[in-house]
Enzyme design. Structure first.
Site, PDB file in Angstrom:
ATOM      1  N   GLY A  43       0.779  -1.244   0.000  1.00  0.00           N
ATOM      2  CA  GLY A  43       0.000   0.000   0.000  1.00  0.00           C
ATOM      3  C   GLY A  43       0.802   1.281   0.000  1.00  0.00           C
ATOM      4  N   ASP A 101      -4.651   2.581  10.884  1.00  0.00           N
ATOM      5  CA  ASP A 101      -6.020   2.166  11.196  1.00  0.00           C
ATOM      6  C   ASP A 101      -6.048   1.759  12.670  1.00  0.00           C
ATOM      7  OD1 ASP A 101      -8.675   1.522  10.270  1.00  0.00           O
ATOM      8  OD2 ASP A 101      -8.109  -0.579  10.226  1.00  0.00           O
ATOM      9  N   ASP A 157      -6.232  -0.570  -1.356  1.00  0.00           N
ATOM     10  CA  ASP A 157      -6.937  -1.527  -2.205  1.00  0.00           C
ATOM     11  C   ASP A 157      -8.193  -2.080  -1.565  1.00  0.00           C
ATOM     12  OD1 ASP A 157      -5.408  -3.126  -0.223  1.00  0.00           O
ATOM     13  OD2 ASP A 157      -6.216  -4.821  -1.359  1.00  0.00           O
ATOM     14  N   ARG A 163      -5.566   0.147  -6.392  1.00  0.00           N
ATOM     15  CA  ARG A 163      -4.330   0.777  -5.899  1.00  0.00           C
ATOM     16  C   ARG A 163      -3.803   1.822  -6.879  1.00  0.00           C
ATOM     17  NH1 ARG A 163      -2.352  -2.249  -1.513  1.00  0.00           N
ATOM     18  NH2 ARG A 163      -2.609  -4.501  -1.618  1.00  0.00           N
TER      19      ARG A 163
END
Ligand code: IMP
Ligand code: MG
Length: 178
Positions: A43, A101, A157, A163
């Site tokens: 990512g 996150d 994604d 992405r």
């Protein structure tokens, strides 16, 4: 705009401007040092690629691949898939990820790098979803704050797709329900 995207949250221009701001901050904080940027696959790739163009202090980069064990929601266990190719002894590291996150990934990887002798470990994330944080981790460089919605693009994604989008957007609900 991609047909699966409901709304664009951050345009490509806004992302570039944000990377300029973060690069400037990193330049100030690492003057006279040579930080190693450690990107977390996959990512972080678009973010690190943009960010490094706005850093002028000498720097290096490398990549790690980590993955969450199943049931990570409760345990937060993180497994190393690909380790660094560079020694980190005495090195000043900036961990680069797409989004902070729960915080488990950053916490685990930072601890690991300290164990290997890193001199310092800071974190830079393009996005911060503070609402979902389960562990208290410092994200020293944050691109944008995002609400608790599922976002894709610029490295982020859904099932490995999206992405490549040059912007960050909210995925339409019907895409999950397929
Ligand atoms: P955590 O902080 O350990 O929970 O890990 C963050 C990782 O979860 C990121 O590297 C992403 O791969 C993934 N993630 C979290 N939120 C999103 C999202 O909204 N879209 C896409 N991936 C996400
Ligand atoms: Mg990830």
């Amino acid at each position: 705009m991609h047909p699966d995207i409901k709304e664009i949250l951050f345009t490509h221009d806004e992302i570039v401007e944000t990377c300029k701001r973060l690069g400037k901050q990193i330049d100030e904080d690492y003057a006279g040092k040579t930080p190693l940027l450690v990107g977390l696959l996959r990512g972080s790739v678009p973010f690190i690629a943009e960010l490094i163009q706005h850093i002028t202090v000498d720097m290096k980069y490398d990549f790690m691949d980590v993955s969450s064990y199943e049931g990570t929601e409760s345990t937060g266990e993180v497994r190393i898939i690909k380790d660094l190719d560079t020694s980190v002894k005495g090195v000043d590291i900036i961990l680069i990820d797409d989004i902070a996150d729960t915080g488990y990934t950053l916490d685990k990887v930072a601890g690991l790098l300290y164990n290997k002798g890193a001199n310092s470990v800071r974190a830079a994330c393009l996005l911060n979803k503070a609402e979902r944080r389960k562990l208290e981790v410092d994200v020293d460089y944050i691109g944008f704050e995002v609400p608790n919605v599922f976002v894709v693009g610029f490295g982020l994604d859904y099932e490995q797709l999206y992405r490549n989008l040059p912007y960050i957007g909210i995925l339409k609900e019907e895409v999950y329900q397929k």
